[in-house]
Design a protein around this motif. Sequence first.
Motif, PDB file in Angstrom:
ATOM      1  N   LEU A 274       3.986   6.274  -1.994  1.00 20.14           N
ATOM      2  CA  LEU A 274       3.791   5.867  -3.394  1.00 20.14           C
ATOM      3  C   LEU A 274       4.011   4.366  -3.548  1.00 20.14           C
ATOM      4  O   LEU A 274       3.247   3.674  -4.216  1.00 20.14           O
ATOM      5  CB  LEU A 274       4.761   6.625  -4.309  1.00 20.14           C
ATOM      6  CG  LEU A 274       4.467   8.089  -4.600  1.00 20.14           C
ATOM      7  CD1 LEU A 274       5.567   8.662  -5.480  1.00 20.14           C
ATOM      8  CD2 LEU A 274       3.120   8.266  -5.285  1.00 20.14           C
ATOM      9  N   ALA A 277       1.238   2.222  -2.295  1.00 18.14           N
ATOM     10  CA  ALA A 277      -0.042   2.340  -2.990  1.00 18.14           C
ATOM     11  C   ALA A 277      -0.100   1.483  -4.248  1.00 18.14           C
ATOM     12  O   ALA A 277      -1.146   1.368  -4.868  1.00 18.14           O
ATOM     13  CB  ALA A 277      -0.302   3.798  -3.350  1.00 18.14           C
ATOM     14  N   VAL A 278       1.026   0.870  -4.624  1.00 17.79           N
ATOM     15  CA  VAL A 278       1.035   0.103  -5.871  1.00 17.79           C
ATOM     16  C   VAL A 278       0.696  -1.354  -5.583  1.00 17.79           C
ATOM     17  O   VAL A 278       1.388  -2.000  -4.808  1.00 17.79           O
ATOM     18  CB  VAL A 278       2.422   0.161  -6.546  1.00 17.79           C
ATOM     19  CG1 VAL A 278       2.381  -0.547  -7.888  1.00 17.79           C
ATOM     20  CG2 VAL A 278       2.852   1.592  -6.716  1.00 17.79           C
ATOM     21  N   PRO A 279      -0.358  -1.861  -6.194  1.00 20.70           N
ATOM     22  CA  PRO A 279      -0.669  -3.273  -5.963  1.00 20.70           C
ATOM     23  C   PRO A 279       0.288  -4.168  -6.733  1.00 20.70           C
ATOM     24  O   PRO A 279       0.438  -4.021  -7.941  1.00 20.70           O
ATOM     25  CB  PRO A 279      -2.098  -3.413  -6.499  1.00 20.70           C
ATOM     26  CG  PRO A 279      -2.296  -2.282  -7.439  1.00 20.70           C
ATOM     27  CD  PRO A 279      -1.328  -1.202  -7.063  1.00 20.70           C
ATOM     28  N   PRO A 280       0.966  -5.087  -6.051  1.00 18.43           N
ATOM     29  CA  PRO A 280       1.829  -6.032  -6.756  1.00 18.43           C
ATOM     30  C   PRO A 280       0.971  -7.147  -7.345  1.00 18.43           C
ATOM     31  O   PRO A 280      -0.156  -7.358  -6.916  1.00 18.43           O
ATOM     32  CB  PRO A 280       2.745  -6.567  -5.662  1.00 18.43           C
ATOM     33  CG  PRO A 280       1.958  -6.425  -4.412  1.00 18.43           C
ATOM     34  CD  PRO A 280       0.999  -5.294  -4.594  1.00 18.43           C
ATOM     35  N   LEU A 285      -2.926 -11.343  -1.186  1.00 21.84           N
ATOM     36  CA  LEU A 285      -3.520 -10.015  -1.132  1.00 21.84           C
ATOM     37  C   LEU A 285      -2.642  -9.070  -0.325  1.00 21.84           C
ATOM     38  O   LEU A 285      -2.314  -9.347   0.817  1.00 21.84           O
ATOM     39  CB  LEU A 285      -4.906 -10.094  -0.498  1.00 21.84           C
ATOM     40  CG  LEU A 285      -5.739  -8.835  -0.639  1.00 21.84           C
ATOM     41  CD1 LEU A 285      -6.015  -8.545  -2.103  1.00 21.84           C
ATOM     42  CD2 LEU A 285      -7.040  -8.981   0.110  1.00 21.84           C
ATOM     43  N   PRO A 286      -2.211  -7.981  -0.931  1.00 25.15           N
ATOM     44  CA  PRO A 286      -1.296  -7.079  -0.236  1.00 25.15           C
ATOM     45  C   PRO A 286      -2.054  -6.096   0.656  1.00 25.15           C
ATOM     46  O   PRO A 286      -3.243  -5.859   0.483  1.00 25.15           O
ATOM     47  CB  PRO A 286      -0.648  -6.337  -1.395  1.00 25.15           C
ATOM     48  CG  PRO A 286      -1.704  -6.312  -2.461  1.00 25.15           C
ATOM     49  CD  PRO A 286      -2.556  -7.527  -2.274  1.00 25.15           C
ATOM     50  N   LEU A 288      -2.411  -2.450   1.195  1.00 22.98           N
ATOM     51  CA  LEU A 288      -2.056  -1.222   0.503  1.00 22.98           C
ATOM     52  C   LEU A 288      -2.557  -0.046   1.302  1.00 22.98           C
ATOM     53  O   LEU A 288      -3.461  -0.158   2.120  1.00 22.98           O
ATOM     54  CB  LEU A 288      -2.682  -1.207  -0.897  1.00 22.98           C
ATOM     55  CG  LEU A 288      -2.213  -2.296  -1.839  1.00 22.98           C
ATOM     56  CD1 LEU A 288      -2.911  -2.161  -3.159  1.00 22.98           C
ATOM     57  CD2 LEU A 288      -0.717  -2.234  -2.031  1.00 22.98           C
ATOM     58  N   SER A 290      -3.305   4.287   0.893  1.00 26.01           N
ATOM     59  CA  SER A 290      -3.293   5.429  -0.006  1.00 26.01           C
ATOM     60  C   SER A 290      -2.679   6.616   0.728  1.00 26.01           C
ATOM     61  O   SER A 290      -2.534   6.598   1.946  1.00 26.01           O
ATOM     62  CB  SER A 290      -4.706   5.772  -0.459  1.00 26.01           C
ATOM     63  OG  SER A 290      -5.473   6.133   0.650  1.00 26.01           O
TER      64      SER A 290
END
Lengths: 354, 346
Positions: A274, A277-280, A285-286, A288, A290
């Motif tokens: 979880l 999966a959250v873009p900061p 560019l992170p 990520l 799923s």
Amino acid sequence: MTTTSPGAARATRGGSGKPLLSIRDFKVEYRTGSGTTVQAVRGVDLDLYPGESLALVGESGCGKTTFGLGLLRLLPRLGHASGQVTFNRGDGTEIDVLGLDGRDLRQFRWRDAAMVFQGAMNAFNPVLKIRGHMHDTMRAHTKATKQEIEERAAELLRLVRLEPERVMDSYPHELSGGMRQRVLIAMSLLLEPEVLILDEPTTALDILTQRSVVDVLHEVRERLGFSMIFISHDLSLAAELADRVATMYAGRIIETGGVRDMFYKPRHPYTLGLIKAVPPIVGDLPDLESIPGGPPSLANLPKGCAFHPRCKFATDECQEVDPPLIPITDEPGDAHDVACIHSDEVHLERRTAS
Amino acid sequence: MTAVSESPAVQGEGGKPLMTLDGVSQVFDTKAGPIRAVDQANLSINPGEVLCLVGESGSGKTTAARMAAGLTRPSGGQVTYDGQDIWSLKKNDFKDFRRSVQYVHQDPYASLNPTRTIQQTLTAPLLKHGVVKGKQAAAERAYELLTKVDLTPPENYLSKYPHQLSGGQRQRVAVARALTLDPKIIIADESTSMLDVSIRISVLAMLGRLRDDLGVGFLFITHDLAIAKYFGWRGRTAVMYLGRIVEFGPTPRIINAPTHPYTRALIDAIPEPDPDLTRTKNAESLRSLEIPSLAHLPSGCAFHPRCGQFEEGLCDGKVPQLVQIRPGQSAACHVVARDGADEPAA
């Protein structure tokens, strides 16, 4: 295999002293049309301490809302809650929440524990002005005079940064989404409950409006010192508002701990997934990731650990045992419990943003 | 230290834009008087480029997108595709334009026909537009499309109805349907906002692959700047407020070095999935929480009643125009235009 309840000794701990709300082996079942039952909450042990803010996170369909409704005995007719929920009132009396009925139940609701629902519009009576809502609520629960109700309502509306003169005479549809949500928060606090349950309080609000609701929550909690359980699928919000976080999956709590532990050192693959999966918004560019698949149907749970079909740490053993929630730290006041046999392998690598 | 890395695709200059919106406005007549939902917006999308349109509800994002898709005719200005005004196209050319620009809606529960199987949903446009000959070929193409959107194995999905699928799967079907006619541009209007966090990223990753592999351009509309950042990092972002574009530039600049007070307020308001960071964030304080109504727009800059940098006489007089603040980055703010913008301390 059915879930074994880890029992009181292993219930999620945190804070100190006597818990305000003590939940043991809490289950909610729904009867379905075909005569079978589906267990939406499958044995939750949880303690909420005075003044604490607990975030309940997870995807849709994990049982978060059902859990909240069950606690306040607001389940629809086909739902049935079992287990033990004890509320320790400030005056020392213990209340068996699931055994309440009639007058006592009405007393418990709103006076001891209140709920702020998702979708503020549906929580109001559309043909009643805000003043009417305030008066109805107060009259149903107290013997306050008109004058007292007016004063109390105005005080709370100001607390959530609304102008009572304007809002009291408005119908719900005349207010914006953010205003409605704040009115709802003010209303839930009318009787000074010790516990507030907020179900997705800012979902469907615009960013700036969400920010104002979050700031209002910070403020009123500081001022009034109630405990809250807030249910959200938004992990960023949990990071902002919670002292402690509990992750829910397929009707069970699979990890719980202090907010920093949970975000910096999550130990359950699902919590890790979880967070990843959250873009900061800060930084470059992170990376990520799923979580493959979706939450399982509660009517047809996988054998063993309910998360194993989606878990990259899963081994054959995971298909056999449904691991109980067990503590992984011994430090007092720093509880962190996980229900995963591979929790030692789970690590979050976080790039520091500064 | 500036952490912004300028990637080569940011500007997309050199190539001719595939689609432009030149000073488009949309005015709706209501009982309360005319409402300017979009006011003189200029946008362009290059082939294979991602253009993000962000803003709160009521900012005019969807109205702008509907004009770009040719679904509504602008009250003023021009929408061009491939250099031609779309509203002066001949009937057949207009049909071609509509094929090239496809729309993916927000709500996958409402956008799919509940009485059609996935196969019927996907083959209908193929047969109607004569993309393939015969049902057999159409079925094969539907199979391929499902593979492209990661619904594998496709035979598990073809005979299903929308109600048998999850939200994420439905949205993938909606994307597959948009792909049936080989579009050059996909307009994704809040296409991932109804999905769970865990699923959102995988749908975005799938869209990103379509952008890279098929060279599809995107007009990507979202209220969530973090999502715009993730999907549109190599593209450009336009921030809208009450019908106007208030800031425009390469996405990394908009996110990491915003200049307009509204953009800054938006970015500051977003909570971070990091407890220490999110609790030490300094949010720019707004003077008012309420969004003005489009029917009664404030004079001058529409943001002035809420703006922390409001200066009387300057901000409530004339409407600020978009001017270049830094190379490639422009903002519509009197104060920033006069004082320039500070580089953010990283």
